[in-house]
Design an enzyme around this catalytic site. Structure first.
Site, PDB file in Angstrom:
ATOM      1  N   SER A  26       8.555   9.417   5.372  1.00 36.86           N
ATOM      2  CA  SER A  26       7.102   9.420   5.288  1.00 36.86           C
ATOM      3  C   SER A  26       6.541  10.741   5.799  1.00 36.86           C
ATOM      4  O   SER A  26       7.106  11.371   6.700  1.00 36.86           O
ATOM      5  CB  SER A  26       6.571   8.275   6.145  1.00 36.86           C
ATOM      6  OG  SER A  26       5.193   8.406   6.363  1.00 36.86           O
ATOM      7  N   TYR A  60       6.562   2.592  14.257  1.00 32.76           N
ATOM      8  CA  TYR A  60       6.965   2.717  12.845  1.00 32.76           C
ATOM      9  C   TYR A  60       7.317   4.176  12.526  1.00 32.76           C
ATOM     10  O   TYR A  60       8.366   4.473  11.950  1.00 32.76           O
ATOM     11  CB  TYR A  60       5.840   2.225  11.914  1.00 32.76           C
ATOM     12  CG  TYR A  60       6.038   2.672  10.487  1.00 32.76           C
ATOM     13  CD1 TYR A  60       7.003   2.066   9.684  1.00 32.76           C
ATOM     14  CD2 TYR A  60       5.298   3.730   9.941  1.00 32.76           C
ATOM     15  CE1 TYR A  60       7.224   2.506   8.378  1.00 32.76           C
ATOM     16  CE2 TYR A  60       5.511   4.169   8.646  1.00 32.76           C
ATOM     17  CZ  TYR A  60       6.459   3.552   7.866  1.00 32.76           C
ATOM     18  OH  TYR A  60       6.683   3.983   6.588  1.00 32.76           O
ATOM     19  N   LYS A 118      11.065   6.180  11.369  1.00 32.01           N
ATOM     20  CA  LYS A 118      11.311   7.104  10.246  1.00 32.01           C
ATOM     21  C   LYS A 118      11.894   8.407  10.783  1.00 32.01           C
ATOM     22  O   LYS A 118      12.846   8.954  10.241  1.00 32.01           O
ATOM     23  CB  LYS A 118       9.999   7.393   9.497  1.00 32.01           C
ATOM     24  CG  LYS A 118       9.460   6.217   8.727  1.00 32.01           C
ATOM     25  CD  LYS A 118      10.350   5.880   7.562  1.00 32.01           C
ATOM     26  CE  LYS A 118      10.114   4.500   7.028  1.00 32.01           C
ATOM     27  NZ  LYS A 118      11.167   3.967   6.190  1.00 32.01           N
ATOM     28  N   ASN A 163      -3.787  -3.077   5.638  1.00 32.08           N
ATOM     29  CA  ASN A 163      -4.001  -1.982   6.591  1.00 32.08           C
ATOM     30  C   ASN A 163      -4.430  -0.728   5.857  1.00 32.08           C
ATOM     31  O   ASN A 163      -5.092   0.133   6.422  1.00 32.08           O
ATOM     32  CB  ASN A 163      -2.686  -1.639   7.312  1.00 32.08           C
ATOM     33  CG  ASN A 163      -2.130  -2.829   8.047  1.00 32.08           C
ATOM     34  OD1 ASN A 163      -2.777  -3.347   8.935  1.00 32.08           O
ATOM     35  ND2 ASN A 163      -0.938  -3.277   7.648  1.00 32.08           N
TER      36      ASN A 163
HETATM   37  P1  NAD Z   1       7.621  -3.166   1.175  1.00 32.81           P
HETATM   38  O1  NAD Z   1       7.437  -3.926   2.449  1.00 32.81           O
HETATM   39  O2  NAD Z   1       6.873  -3.622  -0.011  1.00 32.81           O
HETATM   40  O3  NAD Z   1       9.167  -3.074   0.814  1.00 32.81           O
HETATM   41  C1  NAD Z   1      10.188  -3.108   1.781  1.00 32.81           C
HETATM   42  C2  NAD Z   1      11.182  -4.155   1.351  1.00 32.81           C
HETATM   43  O4  NAD Z   1      12.263  -4.214   2.291  1.00 32.81           O
HETATM   44  C3  NAD Z   1      10.582  -5.555   1.275  1.00 32.81           C
HETATM   45  O5  NAD Z   1      10.914  -6.128   0.026  1.00 32.81           O
HETATM   46  C4  NAD Z   1      11.272  -6.301   2.410  1.00 32.81           C
HETATM   47  O6  NAD Z   1      11.417  -7.672   2.134  1.00 32.81           O
HETATM   48  C5  NAD Z   1      12.602  -5.563   2.513  1.00 32.81           C
HETATM   49  N1  NAD Z   1      13.275  -5.619   3.803  1.00 32.81           N
HETATM   50  C6  NAD Z   1      12.790  -5.295   5.030  1.00 32.81           C
HETATM   51  N2  NAD Z   1      13.753  -5.428   5.964  1.00 32.81           N
HETATM   52  C7  NAD Z   1      14.879  -5.842   5.314  1.00 32.81           C
HETATM   53  C8  NAD Z   1      16.193  -6.159   5.729  1.00 32.81           C
HETATM   54  N3  NAD Z   1      16.559  -6.081   7.009  1.00 32.81           N
HETATM   55  N4  NAD Z   1      17.081  -6.542   4.789  1.00 32.81           N
HETATM   56  C9  NAD Z   1      16.734  -6.625   3.482  1.00 32.81           C
HETATM   57  N5  NAD Z   1      15.497  -6.352   3.031  1.00 32.81           N
HETATM   58  C10 NAD Z   1      14.579  -5.963   3.945  1.00 32.81           C
HETATM   59  O7  NAD Z   1       7.282  -1.636   1.507  1.00 32.81           O
HETATM   60  P2  NAD Z   1       7.139  -0.404   0.522  1.00 32.81           P
HETATM   61  O8  NAD Z   1       5.744   0.059   0.572  1.00 32.81           O
HETATM   62  O9  NAD Z   1       7.765  -0.707  -0.787  1.00 32.81           O
HETATM   63  O10 NAD Z   1       8.016   0.675   1.319  1.00 32.81           O
HETATM   64  C11 NAD Z   1       9.365   0.927   1.020  1.00 32.81           C
HETATM   65  C12 NAD Z   1       9.892   1.944   2.005  1.00 32.81           C
HETATM   66  O11 NAD Z   1       9.099   3.127   1.931  1.00 32.81           O
HETATM   67  C13 NAD Z   1       9.823   1.481   3.461  1.00 32.81           C
HETATM   68  O12 NAD Z   1      10.948   1.954   4.150  1.00 32.81           O
HETATM   69  C14 NAD Z   1       8.570   2.170   3.966  1.00 32.81           C
HETATM   70  O13 NAD Z   1       8.607   2.382   5.358  1.00 32.81           O
HETATM   71  C15 NAD Z   1       8.626   3.488   3.210  1.00 32.81           C
HETATM   72  N6  NAD Z   1       7.313   4.126   3.075  1.00 32.81           N
HETATM   73  C16 NAD Z   1       6.278   3.433   2.536  1.00 32.81           C
HETATM   74  C17 NAD Z   1       5.017   4.027   2.423  1.00 32.81           C
HETATM   75  C18 NAD Z   1       3.844   3.268   1.839  1.00 32.81           C
HETATM   76  O14 NAD Z   1       2.715   3.712   2.007  1.00 32.81           O
HETATM   77  N7  NAD Z   1       4.045   2.141   1.142  1.00 32.81           N
HETATM   78  C19 NAD Z   1       4.836   5.336   2.866  1.00 32.81           C
HETATM   79  C20 NAD Z   1       5.923   6.032   3.405  1.00 32.81           C
HETATM   80  C21 NAD Z   1       7.159   5.412   3.497  1.00 32.81           C
HETATM   81  C1  UD1 Z   2      -1.237   5.069   7.240  1.00 26.09           C
HETATM   82  C2  UD1 Z   2      -0.469   5.181   8.536  1.00 26.09           C
HETATM   83  C3  UD1 Z   2       0.789   6.020   8.313  1.00 26.09           C
HETATM   84  C4  UD1 Z   2       1.647   5.410   7.190  1.00 26.09           C
HETATM   85  C5  UD1 Z   2       0.784   5.275   5.921  1.00 26.09           C
HETATM   86  C6  UD1 Z   2       1.517   4.604   4.796  1.00 26.09           C
HETATM   87  C7  UD1 Z   2      -2.062   4.975  10.393  1.00 26.09           C
HETATM   88  C8  UD1 Z   2      -2.761   5.701  11.472  1.00 26.09           C
HETATM   89  N1  UD1 Z   2      -1.323   5.746   9.556  1.00 26.09           N
HETATM   90  O1  UD1 Z   2      -1.541   6.380   6.793  1.00 26.09           O
HETATM   91  O2  UD1 Z   2       1.560   6.084   9.501  1.00 26.09           O
HETATM   92  O3  UD1 Z   2       2.765   6.239   6.909  1.00 26.09           O
HETATM   93  O4  UD1 Z   2      -0.403   4.496   6.236  1.00 26.09           O
HETATM   94  O5  UD1 Z   2       1.776   3.260   5.090  1.00 26.09           O
HETATM   95  O6  UD1 Z   2      -2.149   3.760  10.277  1.00 26.09           O
HETATM   96  N2  UD1 Z   2      -9.213   3.915   5.608  1.00 26.09           N
HETATM   97  C9  UD1 Z   2     -10.501   3.420   5.719  1.00 26.09           C
HETATM   98  N3  UD1 Z   2     -10.666   2.071   5.731  1.00 26.09           N
HETATM   99  C10 UD1 Z   2      -9.613   1.171   5.630  1.00 26.09           C
HETATM  100  C11 UD1 Z   2      -8.307   1.701   5.502  1.00 26.09           C
HETATM  101  C12 UD1 Z   2      -8.142   3.087   5.510  1.00 26.09           C
HETATM  102  O7  UD1 Z   2     -11.459   4.184   5.817  1.00 26.09           O
HETATM  103  O8  UD1 Z   2      -9.842  -0.049   5.665  1.00 26.09           O
HETATM  104  C13 UD1 Z   2      -9.031   5.380   5.582  1.00 26.09           C
HETATM  105  C14 UD1 Z   2      -8.169   5.898   6.713  1.00 26.09           C
HETATM  106  O9  UD1 Z   2      -8.940   6.208   7.834  1.00 26.09           O
HETATM  107  C15 UD1 Z   2      -7.539   7.138   6.068  1.00 26.09           C
HETATM  108  C16 UD1 Z   2      -7.446   6.779   4.581  1.00 26.09           C
HETATM  109  O10 UD1 Z   2      -8.344   5.697   4.382  1.00 26.09           O
HETATM  110  O11 UD1 Z   2      -8.404   8.205   6.205  1.00 26.09           O
HETATM  111  C17 UD1 Z   2      -6.052   6.352   4.159  1.00 26.09           C
HETATM  112  O12 UD1 Z   2      -5.614   5.324   5.033  1.00 26.09           O
HETATM  113  P1  UD1 Z   2      -4.233   4.558   4.824  1.00 26.09           P
HETATM  114  O13 UD1 Z   2      -4.167   4.034   3.442  1.00 26.09           O
HETATM  115  O14 UD1 Z   2      -4.085   3.568   5.936  1.00 26.09           O
HETATM  116  O15 UD1 Z   2      -3.124   5.702   4.939  1.00 26.09           O
HETATM  117  P2  UD1 Z   2      -2.865   6.788   6.091  1.00 26.09           P
HETATM  118  O16 UD1 Z   2      -3.925   6.793   7.092  1.00 26.09           O
HETATM  119  O17 UD1 Z   2      -2.595   8.079   5.415  1.00 26.09           O
END
Ligand code: NAD
Ligand code: UD1
Length: 370
Positions: free
Chosen positions: A124, A149, A153, A218
């Site tokens: 991330s 979290y 990473k 979130n």
């Molecule tokens: P997600 O929660 O939709 O997918 C994660 C999956 O992993 C889920 O299906 C969950 O059931 C599975 N899982 C968790 N722990 C497990 C375990 N111990 N064994 C087997 N399965 C398990 O999340 P996502 O948004 O698809 O994210 C995927 C990856 O990308 C994650 O590692 C997340 O941290 C990373 N990531 C996501 C974002 C984002 O904004 N979505 C940003 C940066 C990094």
């Molecule tokens: C958040 C996480 C980051 C994580 C990423 C992807 C925090 C502080 N950061 O990042 O660690 O890697 O998600 O999962 O939680 N916003 C609003 N109202 C809302 C939600 C968000 O105004 O209800 C704003 C936030 O302040 C931000 C932008 O939208 O400026 C994006 O927010 P978000 O989608 O949560 O992503 P990040 O903040 O980039």
């Protein structure tokens, strides 16, 4: 290529499964459904008309993972499995460290025993230090994280990098001594690609798969989508007094299908495919490479609210509230390395992002639950 996607039933994993199958690769998925359901994979099969080998298992369960990996022997593992809610990680650090770190260590042990050497990891942009000025390049210093979290990473990146380095040294040593690797030794150097995602949003164009957060979202885009579909009253914009043109924070929102296609390129790269600019054609990576997956273009919170309003045909209600603790003002990628080395760049903009997010949300107002 045979790929195995841990956490493949989740948001990014399911979209990557579609991109992999569309590119002609085989896909196996391991998931314990802690934050997803098998329905996502049924829909991946519907979209692509292809089969996925699906295993319900905890990636931290080593005996079970040994069985699955022996049966599949994938060319490349893409490790998505993990817990990802920032606020929850502050309340439940033990569960976050246990799950996220343990899954990666278990995979590394299994890979070493089985002679599997290729892994792509979901990292991330959160690992970049707060002192960096965007756009962030991959060599920008990693910083202090504001939550468990983010630390998981940060640590998993380090663990994978250290393991790749040690595996190369071990292989050299064994080769020099004319020995073959034992059970706890690497048979070939480990190849690691760390993908640093910016803000993945949107959904597959079909509207059949998308982001399905449990409880109150979130993140910005799922929250906007749920307001637009009538599940929530209004969005709270977290602060409009930042030093930006409209006072709200700016992020690099990347369409999840662009992100998914980036994984296909990364997995092909790890196995030796190189863009024409590179010389070492056909040579496996052996070592660690880091790539940003972002668009390089920032948008503010209010720009995203306006774009979503255009996509869904009505204004999205919002109120301005206080800043959220831990938010950085600006975050966007320098996406040049992925373009030059992987031959990948995002092609979808915010209007497509909002169109596809709305298509998913309006056809599945309660996610996969109906
Ligand atoms: P997600 O929660 O939709 O997918 C994660 C999956 O992993 C889920 O299906 C969950 O059931 C599975 N899982 C968790 N722990 C497990 C375990 N111990 N064994 C087997 N399965 C398990 O999340 P996502 O948004 O698809 O994210 C995927 C990856 O990308 C994650 O590692 C997340 O941290 C990373 N990531 C996501 C974002 C984002 O904004 N979505 C940003 C940066 C990094
Ligand atoms: C958040 C996480 C980051 C994580 C990423 C992807 C925090 C502080 N950061 O990042 O660690 O890697 O998600 O999962 O939680 N916003 C609003 N109202 C809302 C939600 C968000 O105004 O209800 C704003 C936030 O302040 C931000 C932008 O939208 O400026 C994006 O927010 P978000 O989608 O949560 O992503 P990040 O903040 O980039």
């Amino acid at each position: 290529m045979k790929t195995l996607l841990t956490g493949g039933a989740g948001y990014i994993g399911s979209h990557t499964a579609v991109a992999m199958l569309d590119a002609g690769h085989e896909v196996a998925v391991v998931d314990n459904y802690v934050n997803s359901s098998a329905e996502a994979i049924a829909r991946v099969e519907k979209i692509t008309g292809k089969k996925v080998a699906l295993y319900e298992a905890d990636v931290a369960d080593k005996p079970r993972m040994m069985e699955i990996l022996k049966a599949e022997m994938p060319d490349c593992i893409i490790h998505f499995a993990g817990l990802k809610a920032v606020g929850e990680s502050v309340a439940m650090p033990v569960e976050y460290y246990r799950n996220n770190i343990d899954t990666t260590l278990t995979l590394l042990e299994c890979m070493r025993e089985l002679g599997l050497t290729n892994i792509v990891f979901s990292s991330s942009a959160t690992v970049y230090g707060e002192d960096n000025v965007p756009p962030f390049t991959e060599d920008a210093p990693k910083g202090m994280c504001t939550n468990p979290y983010g630390w998981t990473k940060w640590m998993q990146e380090q663990m994978l990098t250290d393991a790749a380095k040690a595996s190369a040294a071990e292989c050299e040593k064994l080769k020099a001594a004319g020995k073959t690797a034992g059970k706890d030794e690497w048979k070939s150097p480990l190849s690691v690609v760390l993908l640093r995602y910016f803000n993945p949003v949107g959904a597959h164009e079909s509207g059949l798969i998308g982001e399905d957060p449990q409880g109150i979202p979130n993140n910005l885009m799922p929250f906007i989508s749920q307001v637009a579909v009538g599940r929530r009253d209004h969005l709270t914009v977290f602060g409009d007094d930042y030093d930006t043109p409209d006072g709200t924070c700016r992020r690099d929102y990347i369409h999840v299908m662009d992100l998914a296609e980036g994984h296909v390129k990364a997995a092909e790269y790890i196995l030796g495919k190189r863009s024409e600019a590179e010389e070492e054609s056909g040579k496996p990576l052996g070592g660690t490479e880091v790539f940003n997956l972002g668009t390089g273009s920032p948008y503010s919170v209010l720009e995203m609210v306006a774009a979503f309003g255009r996509a869904c045909g009505h204004a999205v209600a919002y109120e301005v509230g206080a800043r959220r603790a831990g938010d950085v003002q600006d975050s966007w990628a320098d996406a040049e390395k992925a373009r030059a080395v992987l031959g990948w760049q995002a092609s979808r903009g915010i209007d497509e992002i909002c169109r596809d997010a709305w298509n998913w949300q309006s056809h599945n107002p309660h996610g996969y639950k109906e």
